[in-house]
Design a protein around this motif. Structure first.
Motif, PDB file in Angstrom:
ATOM      1  N   ASP A 139     -33.482 -45.025 -21.014  1.00  0.00           N
ATOM      2  CA  ASP A 139     -34.320 -45.496 -20.639  1.00  0.00           C
ATOM      3  C   ASP A 139     -34.971 -46.099 -19.039  1.00  0.00           C
ATOM      4  O   ASP A 139     -34.834 -47.003 -18.903  1.00  0.00           O
ATOM      5  CB  ASP A 139     -35.300 -46.533 -21.576  1.00  0.00           C
ATOM      6  CG  ASP A 139     -36.331 -46.749 -21.775  1.00  0.00           C
ATOM      7  OD1 ASP A 139     -37.037 -45.973 -20.836  1.00  0.00           O
ATOM      8  OD2 ASP A 139     -36.668 -48.017 -21.081  1.00  0.00           O
ATOM      9  N   ARG A 140     -33.910 -45.771 -18.029  1.00  0.00           N
ATOM     10  CA  ARG A 140     -33.708 -45.660 -17.105  1.00  0.00           C
ATOM     11  C   ARG A 140     -34.855 -45.958 -16.402  1.00  0.00           C
ATOM     12  O   ARG A 140     -35.662 -46.998 -15.070  1.00  0.00           O
ATOM     13  CB  ARG A 140     -33.085 -45.390 -15.981  1.00  0.00           C
ATOM     14  CG  ARG A 140     -32.310 -45.325 -14.835  1.00  0.00           C
ATOM     15  CD  ARG A 140     -31.889 -46.663 -14.754  1.00  0.00           C
ATOM     16  NE  ARG A 140     -32.019 -47.180 -13.003  1.00  0.00           N
ATOM     17  CZ  ARG A 140     -32.671 -47.407 -12.428  1.00  0.00           C
ATOM     18  NH1 ARG A 140     -33.954 -48.324 -12.949  1.00  0.00           N
ATOM     19  NH2 ARG A 140     -32.440 -47.483 -11.141  1.00  0.00           N
ATOM     20  N   SER A 141     -35.761 -44.969 -16.511  1.00  0.00           N
ATOM     21  CA  SER A 141     -37.295 -45.407 -16.241  1.00  0.00           C
ATOM     22  C   SER A 141     -38.232 -46.097 -16.636  1.00  0.00           C
ATOM     23  O   SER A 141     -39.134 -46.379 -15.560  1.00  0.00           O
ATOM     24  CB  SER A 141     -37.997 -43.758 -16.200  1.00  0.00           C
ATOM     25  OG  SER A 141     -37.811 -43.496 -17.234  1.00  0.00           O
ATOM     26  N   ALA A 183     -36.320 -36.993 -21.606  1.00  0.00           N
ATOM     27  CA  ALA A 183     -35.720 -37.668 -21.164  1.00  0.00           C
ATOM     28  C   ALA A 183     -37.026 -37.377 -19.509  1.00  0.00           C
ATOM     29  O   ALA A 183     -36.799 -36.102 -19.372  1.00  0.00           O
ATOM     30  CB  ALA A 183     -34.261 -37.558 -21.085  1.00  0.00           C
ATOM     31  N   ASP A 190     -33.559 -40.935 -16.735  1.00  0.00           N
ATOM     32  CA  ASP A 190     -33.249 -41.176 -17.293  1.00  0.00           C
ATOM     33  C   ASP A 190     -32.092 -40.418 -17.909  1.00  0.00           C
ATOM     34  O   ASP A 190     -30.749 -41.229 -18.156  1.00  0.00           O
ATOM     35  CB  ASP A 190     -34.122 -40.900 -18.710  1.00  0.00           C
ATOM     36  CG  ASP A 190     -35.466 -41.985 -18.808  1.00  0.00           C
ATOM     37  OD1 ASP A 190     -35.101 -43.313 -18.162  1.00  0.00           O
ATOM     38  OD2 ASP A 190     -36.509 -41.316 -19.299  1.00  0.00           O
TER      39      ASP A 190
END
Length: 505
Positions: free
Chosen positions: A452-454, A478, A482
């Motif tokens: 969930d980097r974004s 994703a 992500d």
């Protein structure tokens, strides 16, 4: 519970800040809104890439949005980007650069996803029936959605947006009949293969949502001699739309700008009206209802629904975790997503025979760490993982033993930067068994956080399998950011379980 959402379109970008209405499931109260005429459609090069000027416009809008949301006490904005970035070859790179420049990541969504969210927004703005057809006109695309009173069941996105159609067909001002006839024919040709899916039947409710539809409603009401105090729920006939189109197509831009309701759309309204009229005629519609609820309202409702479901389904001890996360301004949607992904990874590893400690404790500690791993940002962004650990140790989380609180603190401490090391006093103080558990749980948490980097909340785990060289993780939904984040943060996983590769589906 407050949420900020924004949509980035071809012509403009909109921010909406709202909070859940108490006692009204799915209801909300708007706290603030902001529109920025980014006009990204003007900033495309010959290959369709967004130009540096377009990036600057978008960065300026997102920076303003973030400042307004922060002032309203909302930690993060959920942003969906539609046609302009969706079709730009450099769209994903632009989105990543926006995160670096503004701290906000515009998630590029598909036309189908856009239609689903818009339908949800319309369903909460006007009364839909058992069979409803929605048309949503943007600058670059036109979405069609057929569904019931609550959700879309069939969605289609066609490249028939108002700006796109204007640029392709309407050269003169005012446009000539041949130009309009060519536009009309293009709409009919594009829609013809799909008419059966969206044709109006007896009892079908037809709904239009877009700035063009709202502007048309204001103009038609003015022609009726009625005062427009908002157009949501206004019912109009296709014949009235045709009469308005015939009237404005004979006016030059300056004259169109003096028509009530069309003041800000004089440059695109003829193309927009002509596109909507052609589509409605092809589908056999006689009348339609205007909805002020659209994409961003759908985003807002979906996010509030997720958060409400999350907060109502957790245990008493996790409720104390949620209270701490709220108190320190954590991004609740990101926390929920990381916790959910961590639990899913935990379950799949356990199903494959991996020893991860007592099931209940592992789930509880990972859930708490997923929720609290970024609370240290209230102190400072730099080294926030260490600040998170300190705050967790001193927050007096209810229902957790001192040992469990320390495990939650250490997982948060190691969710980024350094892996667990014996040179770290707090980690060295653990028993050998707990050191092994923390390392494994950290491996899971880091991958979950990377996915969930974004902060889009869209990644889903679809499978986990052993391979000859390690593990393969199947992921759906994703973003490119992500996937990059998960790969970068799979270092502790590799140390604990073996190398991890990702398969995007």
């Amino acid at each position: 519970m407050r949420v900020a959402v924004a949509d980035v379109g071809t012509n403009s970008s909109h921010l909406l800040i709202a909070e859940a209405a108490r006692g009204d499931a799915g209801g909300y109260r708007v706290l603030d809104a902001l529109k920025d005429r980014t006009r990204l459609g003007e900033c495309l090069d010959g290959l369709g890439n967004l130009t540096p000027e377009g990036e600057d416009r978008l960065a300026s809008a997102l920076t303003r949005f973030r400042a307004l949301a922060s002032g309203a006490g909302v930690a993060e904005i959920h942003v969906c980007a539609t046609s302009a970035l969706r079709e730009a070859p450099n769209g994903p790179e632009v989105a990543s650069r926006m995160l670096a420049r503004t701290g906000v990541y515009p998630v590029i969504i598909s036309g189908v996803r856009e239609g689903e969210l818009t339908y949800l927004g319309a369903a909460h703005a006007v009364e839909l029936g058992a069979d409803s057809v929605l048309l949503d006109l943007g600058g670059g695309s036109l979405e069609f959605a057929r569904g019931d009173a609550a959700r879309a069941l069939d969605v289609l996105s066609l490249p028939l947006g108002a700006i796109r159609m204007r640029d392709a067909f309407l050269r003169a001002d005012p446009p000539g009949r041949r130009e309009l006839a060519a536009l009309d024919a293009a709409v009919r040709e594009a829609l013809e293969p799909h008419v059966g899916r969206f044709r109006v039947r007896p009892g079908t409710r037809v709904v239009l949502s877009s700035g063009t539809a709202e502007a048309a409603a204001e103009a038609i009401l003015a022609r009726r001699g009625e005062e427009a105090r908002g157009v949501n729920g206004t019912r109009l006939s296709v014949a009235e739309l045709s009469e308005l189109l015939e009237y404005v197509r004979n006016l030059k831009g300056a004259a169109r700008a003096r028509v009530p309701g069309l003041e800000r759309r004089a440059d695109t309204v003829v193309a927009g009206l002509a596109t909507l009229h052609a589509a409605l005629v092809v589908l056999g519609a006689q009348e339609f209802t205007v909805s002020e609820g659209a994409l961003r309202e759908g985003m807002l409702i979906e996010e509030l629904t997720r958060l409400e479901a999350y907060s109502s389904s957790i245990s008493a001890r996790q409720r104390s975790v949620l209270g701490m996360a709220e108190r320190f301004g954590a991004n609740l949607s990101h926390s929920r997503q990381v916790a959910a992904l961590a639990r899913e990874l935990l379950a799949r590893l356990r199903a494959l025979g991996v020893d991860l400690g007592a099931e209940g404790e592992a789930r509880s500690v990972l859930t708490a760490a997923g929720a609290l791993h970024e609370v240290g940002q209230i102190v400072a962004q730099s080294a926030h993982h260490k600040h998170s650990a300190y705050l967790i140790r001193h927050a007096e989380l209810r229902g957790f033993t001192p040992r469990e609180i320390e495990l939650v603190a250490l997982l948060s401490r190691y969710h980024r930067k350094s892996a667990p090391k014996l040179s770290h006093p707090e980690f060295a103080a653990l028993s050998a068994a707990d050191q092994a558990l923390v390392t494994r749980w950290v491996g899971i948490l880091r991958v979950a956080d990377g996915l969930d980097r974004s902060h889009a909340g869209t990644a889903r785990v679809t499978g986990l399998t052993r391979t000859r060289d390690g593990w393969q993780l199947g992921v759906q939904g994703a973003t490119p950011l992500d996937l990059e984040g998960a790969r970068e943060k799979a270092d502790v996983w590799a140390r604990a379980f073996g190398p991890l590769t990702l398969k995007a589906e």
